[in-house]
Design a protein around this motif. Structure first.
Motif, PDB file in Angstrom:
ATOM      1  N   ILE A 178     -12.053   9.925   5.328  1.00 26.93           N
ATOM      2  CA  ILE A 178     -11.799   8.649   4.658  1.00 26.93           C
ATOM      3  C   ILE A 178     -10.839   7.819   5.500  1.00 26.93           C
ATOM      4  N   ILE A 181      -6.916   3.238   5.776  1.00 28.79           N
ATOM      5  CA  ILE A 181      -6.651   1.978   5.080  1.00 28.79           C
ATOM      6  C   ILE A 181      -7.016   2.100   3.592  1.00 28.79           C
ATOM      7  N   HIS A 182      -8.027   2.918   3.270  1.00 27.56           N
ATOM      8  CA  HIS A 182      -8.405   3.087   1.866  1.00 27.56           C
ATOM      9  C   HIS A 182      -7.352   3.885   1.105  1.00 27.56           C
ATOM     10  N   ASP A 184      -4.210   3.716   1.935  1.00 22.38           N
ATOM     11  CA  ASP A 184      -3.129   2.738   1.815  1.00 22.38           C
ATOM     12  C   ASP A 184      -3.359   1.807   0.620  1.00 22.38           C
ATOM     13  N   VAL A 185      -4.613   1.395   0.438  1.00 18.75           N
ATOM     14  CA  VAL A 185      -4.933   0.513  -0.694  1.00 18.75           C
ATOM     15  C   VAL A 185      -4.629   1.248  -2.000  1.00 18.75           C
ATOM     16  N   GLY A 186      -5.062   2.499  -2.088  1.00 19.33           N
ATOM     17  CA  GLY A 186      -4.796   3.292  -3.291  1.00 19.33           C
ATOM     18  C   GLY A 186      -3.302   3.383  -3.558  1.00 19.33           C
ATOM     19  N   LYS A 187      -2.528   3.632  -2.485  1.00 18.93           N
ATOM     20  CA  LYS A 187      -1.080   3.778  -2.631  1.00 18.93           C
ATOM     21  C   LYS A 187      -0.451   2.443  -3.044  1.00 18.93           C
ATOM     22  N   ASN A 188      -0.912   1.363  -2.393  1.00 18.24           N
ATOM     23  CA  ASN A 188      -0.348   0.048  -2.681  1.00 18.24           C
ATOM     24  C   ASN A 188      -0.606  -0.365  -4.133  1.00 18.24           C
ATOM     25  N   PHE A 189      -1.773   0.000  -4.663  1.00 15.51           N
ATOM     26  CA  PHE A 189      -2.070  -0.357  -6.053  1.00 15.51           C
ATOM     27  C   PHE A 189      -1.669   0.750  -7.017  1.00 15.51           C
ATOM     28  N   LYS A 190      -0.823   1.653  -6.525  1.00 14.80           N
ATOM     29  CA  LYS A 190      -0.203   2.684  -7.358  1.00 14.80           C
ATOM     30  C   LYS A 190      -1.212   3.574  -8.088  1.00 14.80           C
ATOM     31  N   ALA A 191      -2.295   3.922  -7.383  1.00 14.39           N
ATOM     32  CA  ALA A 191      -3.263   4.827  -7.986  1.00 14.39           C
ATOM     33  C   ALA A 191      -2.642   6.218  -8.111  1.00 14.39           C
ATOM     34  N   ILE A 200     -11.530   7.095  -4.991  1.00 11.19           N
ATOM     35  CA  ILE A 200     -11.600   7.056  -3.530  1.00 11.19           C
ATOM     36  C   ILE A 200     -12.266   8.318  -2.976  1.00 11.19           C
TER      37      ILE A 200
END
Lengths: 285, 270
Positions: A178, A181-182, A184-191, A200
């Motif tokens: 994976i 960046i995906h 990172d997106v998950g982390k940034n949106f607090k998944a 993901i």
């Protein structure tokens, strides 16, 4: 009148869809030449081989004890279908195979995803898998017979083990592949961990999970036949073994053909499942 | 992490916005310790659009990733405050393709809200609004691979805005686009941002873009990344990208920044 025309049009276009109008003569010739020729060859080659086979047996060039004529095999096929024996036998093998497949594949997907996501789990699980993966699963069947006995469970178990490995390895590879960046997106949106798993890891790894399952199906088919030969009184493997001991070669061929058809059918089924599950995949659209 | 979750209310000296003090980041690489960000301090007033320009490899992305909590600082503090005692939320617009290929446009844009378990009605309203704003309503059901690069970047902007955070971090979101698309998306970003006027930190290597969008432009030195200068951009809002480019003052500011950057760029290229 106003109703009739669109209906007729619809009927015409529907007809056009199912049976395309024959193209004019010159076009047709070039089609046969270009694309059609290859298709013809692909269909004709095995058919031609069957005809040759049939002639060779009739002419006494092939020993019918080992290579019964295709028509003899076809008759046996029809007889076994007529008596219901073939369907029963196939269902027994497919039942074992399906249960074993599920018991093997479901934990493999879960373990594979966790391995892919967690470096710690990977560090622990990777050497274990690397050490046990190369063992031929047929080699542990006697051990499974001791543990589970001659009944259904030993056959289901060997299929499950055989399916587990290719699925777990492919799933882990899929998750590890994976794009950062995906994550990172998950982390940034607090998944949450569960959300990362669901939104993901699982979807991203689906193409490779299915690739692993396709390998697993081939493995499962091989193992169920061997298991039924060694410790069975039913199923396709037993049918082959039994026809060897009673020297019914044509029955053996019927079982071989059926196994080949089942293998192809299961792979096609998985390809269809993949197409439905990953409409986002470029190659599916 | 040195980052306090919330600003103590008693701390009256603390201004709202983003306050970064002596921020340093070193990476352990094969060729030894590399200082990417060296002792950077800055203040972004709440509700302002703050742009950072610098030569490539000057650590601007690293600063942004530390602000967004994707990297931990080696030393220094980051303080983000909105004046309320709720935890500060941020959304990042990433450089490059950050959309999930397995989700359609709608689900991608709704991602942040879904992760926060927002109410269905809120999701419908927010996502619908920002897809409309970015001209993507018709493409809600499309998958990313069916879209052009410009449209994909619009989706990631819509995703950040739909999440309705306190702060936006944007990492060269338009760098991969052609000149025409870039101008259109800058204009769109300005229109969208002007609705809410939330704090933005925007990274770019384009001086032109930094001036068009920013209230303040911070110029960074080549590696190790330090603050060279912060320039105020006095143009009024709402701004029009084309009108702005016509003004003589615009040319002067761009010239100033270029003059200041030139040594750095030349230095970095050597």
């Amino acid at each position: 009148m106003s109703l009739k025309t669109p209906l007729a049009d619809a009927a015409r276009s529907a007809a056009a869809k199912t049976t395309p109008a024959p193209p004019p003569q010159p076009v047709r010739r070039s089609l046969v030449k270009r694309i059609g020729a290859e298709r013809f060859a692909a269909v004709l080659a095995p058919l031609g081989l069957l005809v040759l086979w049939e002639i060779a047996t009739k002419a006494g060039l092939l020993n019918v004890q080992f290579f019964p004529a295709p028509t003899t095999i076809a008759k046996e096929f029809a007889r076994l279908i007529g008596s219901g024996q073939l369907l029963d036998t196939t269902m027994v093998s497919m039942g074992r195979l399906s249960i074993g497949f599920i018991i093997g594949a479901v934990p493999a997907v879960i373990v594979g995803i966790i391995m892919g996501l967690s470096r710690w789990v990977r560090t622990i699980a990777e050497p274990l898998i690397a050490a046990t993966y190369p063992i031929p699963k047929t080699a542990i069947f006697p051990l499974l017979l001791i543990i589970f006995g001659l009944g259904e469970s030993s056959k289901v178990a060997v299929v499950a083990i055989g399916v587990f490995f290719p699925v777990v390895v492919n799933t882990a590879a899929g998750v590890m592949g994976i794009n950062q960046i995906h994550h990172d997106v998950g982390k940034n949106f607090k998944a949450s961990r569960l959300q990362v798993f669901r939104t993901i890891a699982v979807p991203a790894a689906t193409p490779l999970i299915i690739a692993g399952m396709k390998l697993g199906v081939g493995m499962a088919l091989m193992l169920i036949v061997v298991a039924e030969m060694l410790g069975g009184t039913s199923g396709l493997g037993f049918m082959i073994w039994n026809s060897w001991s009673t020297f019914r070669v044509e029955t053996m061929y019927v079982a071989l053909i059926l196994i080949s058809v089942l293998g192809v059918a299961m792979t096609l089924l998985l390809t269809e499942v993949e197409r439905l599950l990953t409409p986002w995949n470029r190659k599916n659209s | 992490m040195q980052r306090p979750a919330t600003t103590p209310l008693s701390d009256t000296a603390q201004a709202t916005g983003i306050t970064v003090t002596n921020l340093t980041k070193t990476f352990n690489t094969d060729s030894g310790l590399v200082t990417a960000v060296d002792n950077v301090s800055l203040h972004v007033p709440e509700g302002s659009f703050f742009t950072i320009v610098g030569p490539s490899g000057c650590g601007k992305t690293t600063i942004l990733r530390m602000l967004a909590g994707l990297e931990t600082p080696t030393s220094g503090t980051i303080n983000v405050s909105t004046g309320s005692d709720k935890p500060v939320t941020n959304s990042m617009v990433f450089q490059g393709d950050s959309l999930f290929p397995w989700m359609n446009v709608w689900d991608n844009a709704a991602y942040g809200l879904k992760m926060r378990n927002a109410a269905k009605a809120t999701i419908r309203e927010q996502v619908g609004h920002y897809l409309n704003k970015t001209g993507l309503t018709k493409f809600a059901k499309a998958y990313p691979h069916q879209l052009s690069g410009g449209m994909r970047q619009r989706v990631s902007i819509a995703r950040a805005f739909a999440n309705d955070p306190d702060v936006f971090y944007m990492d060269e979101p338009f760098s991969a686009l052609d000149e025409q698309n870039k101008t259109i998306l800058q204009e769109e970003l300005l229109r969208t941002w002007e609705e809410s006027r939330k704090t933005v930190v925007f990274i770019t290597h384009s001086v032109d873009e930094a001036v068009i969008l920013g209230d303040e432009v911070m110029i960074m030195t080549a590696r190790p990344g330090r603050v060279k200068k912060v320039i105020e951009v006095p143009f009024e809002r709402p701004r029009s990208v084309l009108e702005l480019r016509r003004q003589p003052e615009y040319g002067e500011i761009v010239y100033d920044i270029w003059a200041s950057l030139k040594d750095e760029v030349v230095g970095a290229a050597l």
